[in-house]
Scaffold this active site. Structure first.
Site, PDB file in Angstrom:
ATOM      1  N   GLY A   1       0.827  -1.208   0.000  1.00  0.00           N
ATOM      2  CA  GLY A   1       0.000   0.000   0.000  1.00  0.00           C
ATOM      3  C   GLY A   1       0.864   1.262   0.000  1.00  0.00           C
ATOM      4  N   ARG A   2       0.194   2.419  -0.088  1.00  0.00           N
ATOM      5  CA  ARG A   2       0.943   3.691  -0.084  1.00  0.00           C
ATOM      6  C   ARG A   2       1.804   3.801   1.172  1.00  0.00           C
ATOM      7  NH1 ARG A   2      -3.951   5.460  -2.730  1.00  0.00           N
ATOM      8  NH2 ARG A   2      -4.949   5.163  -0.738  1.00  0.00           N
TER       9      ARG A   2
ATOM     10  N   THR B   1      -4.138   2.321  10.855  1.00  0.00           N
ATOM     11  CA  THR B   1      -5.413   2.262  10.118  1.00  0.00           C
ATOM     12  C   THR B   1      -6.457   3.166  10.778  1.00  0.00           C
ATOM     13  OG1 THR B   1      -4.922  -0.068   9.740  1.00  0.00           O
ATOM     14  CG2 THR B   1      -7.149   0.663   9.206  1.00  0.00           C
ATOM     15  N   THR B   2      -7.210   3.897   9.972  1.00  0.00           N
ATOM     16  CA  THR B   2      -8.259   4.763  10.520  1.00  0.00           C
ATOM     17  C   THR B   2      -9.626   4.294  10.034  1.00  0.00           C
ATOM     18  OG1 THR B   2      -8.130   6.328   8.680  1.00  0.00           O
ATOM     19  CG2 THR B   2      -6.720   6.764  10.589  1.00  0.00           C
TER      20      THR B   2
ATOM     21  N   HIS C   1      -7.420  16.240   2.341  1.00  0.00           N
ATOM     22  CA  HIS C   1      -6.595  15.085   1.984  1.00  0.00           C
ATOM     23  C   HIS C   1      -6.741  14.785   0.486  1.00  0.00           C
ATOM     24  CE1 HIS C   1      -6.515  14.282   6.331  1.00  0.00           C
ATOM     25  NE2 HIS C   1      -5.409  13.599   6.071  1.00  0.00           N
TER      26      HIS C   1
ATOM     27  N   LYS D   1      -8.544   9.163  -0.388  1.00  0.00           N
ATOM     28  CA  LYS D   1      -8.938   8.880   1.002  1.00  0.00           C
ATOM     29  C   LYS D   1     -10.415   8.489   1.066  1.00  0.00           C
ATOM     30  CE  LYS D   1      -8.429  10.437   5.719  1.00  0.00           C
ATOM     31  NZ  LYS D   1      -7.901   9.141   6.134  1.00  0.00           N
TER      32      LYS D   1
HETATM   33  P1  NAD Z   1      -3.637   1.784   0.680  1.00  0.00           P
HETATM   34  O1  NAD Z   1      -4.982   1.387   0.164  1.00  0.00           O
HETATM   35  O2  NAD Z   1      -2.646   2.382  -0.257  1.00  0.00           O
HETATM   36  O3  NAD Z   1      -2.935   0.516   1.386  1.00  0.00           O
HETATM   37  C1  NAD Z   1      -3.607  -0.434   2.164  1.00  0.00           C
HETATM   38  C2  NAD Z   1      -2.961  -1.786   1.871  1.00  0.00           C
HETATM   39  O4  NAD Z   1      -3.491  -2.748   2.779  1.00  0.00           O
HETATM   40  C3  NAD Z   1      -3.261  -2.274   0.452  1.00  0.00           C
HETATM   41  O5  NAD Z   1      -2.047  -2.616  -0.206  1.00  0.00           O
HETATM   42  C4  NAD Z   1      -4.145  -3.499   0.683  1.00  0.00           C
HETATM   43  O6  NAD Z   1      -3.957  -4.527  -0.288  1.00  0.00           O
HETATM   44  C5  NAD Z   1      -3.653  -3.940   2.059  1.00  0.00           C
HETATM   45  N1  NAD Z   1      -4.588  -4.826   2.738  1.00  0.00           N
HETATM   46  C6  NAD Z   1      -5.944  -4.718   2.839  1.00  0.00           C
HETATM   47  N2  NAD Z   1      -6.457  -5.763   3.494  1.00  0.00           N
HETATM   48  C7  NAD Z   1      -5.414  -6.561   3.815  1.00  0.00           C
HETATM   49  C8  NAD Z   1      -5.311  -7.805   4.501  1.00  0.00           C
HETATM   50  N3  NAD Z   1      -6.393  -8.449   4.959  1.00  0.00           N
HETATM   51  N4  NAD Z   1      -4.081  -8.348   4.657  1.00  0.00           N
HETATM   52  C9  NAD Z   1      -2.982  -7.716   4.203  1.00  0.00           C
HETATM   53  N5  NAD Z   1      -3.021  -6.542   3.529  1.00  0.00           N
HETATM   54  C10 NAD Z   1      -4.227  -5.971   3.347  1.00  0.00           C
HETATM   55  O7  NAD Z   1      -3.937   2.769   1.893  1.00  0.00           O
HETATM   56  P2  NAD Z   1      -2.913   3.769   2.638  1.00  0.00           P
HETATM   57  O8  NAD Z   1      -3.024   5.116   2.034  1.00  0.00           O
HETATM   58  O9  NAD Z   1      -1.560   3.138   2.772  1.00  0.00           O
HETATM   59  O10 NAD Z   1      -3.631   3.877   4.065  1.00  0.00           O
HETATM   60  C11 NAD Z   1      -3.870   2.735   4.862  1.00  0.00           C
HETATM   61  C12 NAD Z   1      -4.547   3.160   6.163  1.00  0.00           C
HETATM   62  O11 NAD Z   1      -3.650   3.961   6.929  1.00  0.00           O
HETATM   63  C13 NAD Z   1      -5.811   4.021   5.982  1.00  0.00           C
HETATM   64  O12 NAD Z   1      -6.742   3.669   6.982  1.00  0.00           O
HETATM   65  C14 NAD Z   1      -5.303   5.445   6.193  1.00  0.00           C
HETATM   66  O13 NAD Z   1      -6.308   6.329   6.636  1.00  0.00           O
HETATM   67  C15 NAD Z   1      -4.279   5.192   7.275  1.00  0.00           C
HETATM   68  N6  NAD Z   1      -3.236   6.226   7.439  1.00  0.00           N
HETATM   69  C16 NAD Z   1      -2.892   6.516   8.729  1.00  0.00           C
HETATM   70  C17 NAD Z   1      -1.855   7.405   8.996  1.00  0.00           C
HETATM   71  C18 NAD Z   1      -1.429   7.604  10.424  1.00  0.00           C
HETATM   72  O14 NAD Z   1      -0.482   8.357  10.687  1.00  0.00           O
HETATM   73  N7  NAD Z   1      -2.055   6.921  11.379  1.00  0.00           N
HETATM   74  C19 NAD Z   1      -1.173   8.017   7.927  1.00  0.00           C
HETATM   75  C20 NAD Z   1      -1.542   7.698   6.617  1.00  0.00           C
HETATM   76  C21 NAD Z   1      -2.581   6.777   6.392  1.00  0.00           C
END
Ligand code: NAD
Length: 265
Positions: free
Chosen positions: A10-11, A98-99, A154, A158
């Site tokens: 993921g990102r 995760t949020t 954002h 998002k």
């Molecule tokens: P994204 O969609 O780019 O990445 C999520 C990844 O999780 C994907 O590659 C997906 O395939 C994987 N995934 C989903 N279900 C899975 C499972 N059962 N097993 C293994 N992998 C699985 O999203 P993102 O932008 O990286 O953001 C992810 C989360 O983090 C979001 O909830 C976002 O709001 C949060 N976030 C939090 C902060 C923080 O500081 N707390 C900062 C940025 C993003």
């Protein structure tokens, strides 16, 4: 310390691989993606644009949690709730970024935190956690003749709104005012809303482009207004905070911790 990463393609996952591999205080102990994802079977280092590491991306989170000291998890709410049970079972620390978790998913995490150290934060950056502490203090100082409004922006990908960080800022403001957040939160407005209720904490959401994350907290009073703002310049601030949180969990007793605990704020 051996750190594992869920959602590693993921990102945030890719950013986390880079952050762990370039941090001398830890090693990459494993990485997983969803079954069937294109990244499964690939070298995690190559996936993140660095050199070969020998760590092959798997799809079994139980194996990951059993084989590392801490797992950093930025995935989706349903997966995160399941992962916390695996963390409890393996007594492995769990750092949750995760949020958008539902109350039931949040309860699952609280249950798991009875058995292992869990750090959960809607925003892992140093600056935002400082902002949380400042907002609580300002809200405690100003009375409710100052209206609190939280504006966030954002990127267009998002999926949850208001952002977890915006809600955390609202909770910090409510804590400062010593009022129950849920009774005062106004998450969105539309149409004929009537006048603003005194003491409410309002939210406004903007989505667009590639904005990493901006949060503005307004304290709008009679004839003066205070604004506190944080602008994230890159996602590495979240990854750096998450790795710091994972390292902080070493030898920490079970419990649910926040970034404010990690940073000693
Ligand atoms: P994204 O969609 O780019 O990445 C999520 C990844 O999780 C994907 O590659 C997906 O395939 C994987 N995934 C989903 N279900 C899975 C499972 N059962 N097993 C293994 N992998 C699985 O999203 P993102 O932008 O990286 O953001 C992810 C989360 O983090 C979001 O909830 C976002 O709001 C949060 N976030 C939090 C902060 C923080 O500081 N707390 C900062 C940025 C993003």
């Amino acid at each position: 310390m051996r750190i594992g990463i869920t959602g590693c393609a993921g990102r945030m996952g890719l950013m986390l691989i880079r952050q762990v591999l370039t941090n001398e205080g830890c090693t990459l102990g494993g990485a997983v993606e969803q079954p069937g994802a294109a990244a499964v079977g690939r070298d995690a280092g190559l996936l993140a644009g660095l050199g070969e590491t020998g760590v092959i991306v798997g799809d079994d989170p139980a194996v990951l949690f059993a084989g590392v000291d801490a797992v950093i998890d930025f995935t989706v709410p349903a997966a995160t709730a399941d992962f916390s049970a695996l963390a409890a079972q393996a007594r492995t620390a769990h750092v949750i970024g995760t949020t958008g978790l539902s109350p039931a998913q949040q309860t699952a995490i609280e249950k798991a935190a009875r058995h292992t150290a869990i750090v959960q934060a809607a925003n892992m950056s140093l600056g935002v956690n400082l902002l949380l502490a400042l907002v609580e203090r300002v809200a405690a100082t100003l009375d409710d003749s100052f209206d609190i409004e939280i504006v966030e922006m954002h990127h267009r990908h998002k999926v949850d709104a208001p952002s977890g960080t915006a809600l955390a800022l609202g909770r910090a403001a409510a804590a400062g005012r010593d009022i129950p957040f849920e009774d005062h939160a106004v998450r969105a407005r539309e149409g004929h809303t009537g006048p603003r209720r005194r003491g409410d904490i309002g939210f406004a959401t903007l989505r667009g482009g590639d904005v990493v994350g901006e949060h503005n907290v307004h304290f709008a009073g009679p004839a003066e207004r205070l604004e506190l703002t944080h602008k994230a310049g890159g996602r590495e601030i979240f990854a750096a905070g998450a790795v710091r949180a994972a390292q902080w969990t070493a030898a920490r007793p079970p419990g649910l911790y926040s970034m404010r605990d990690v940073l000693g704020l």
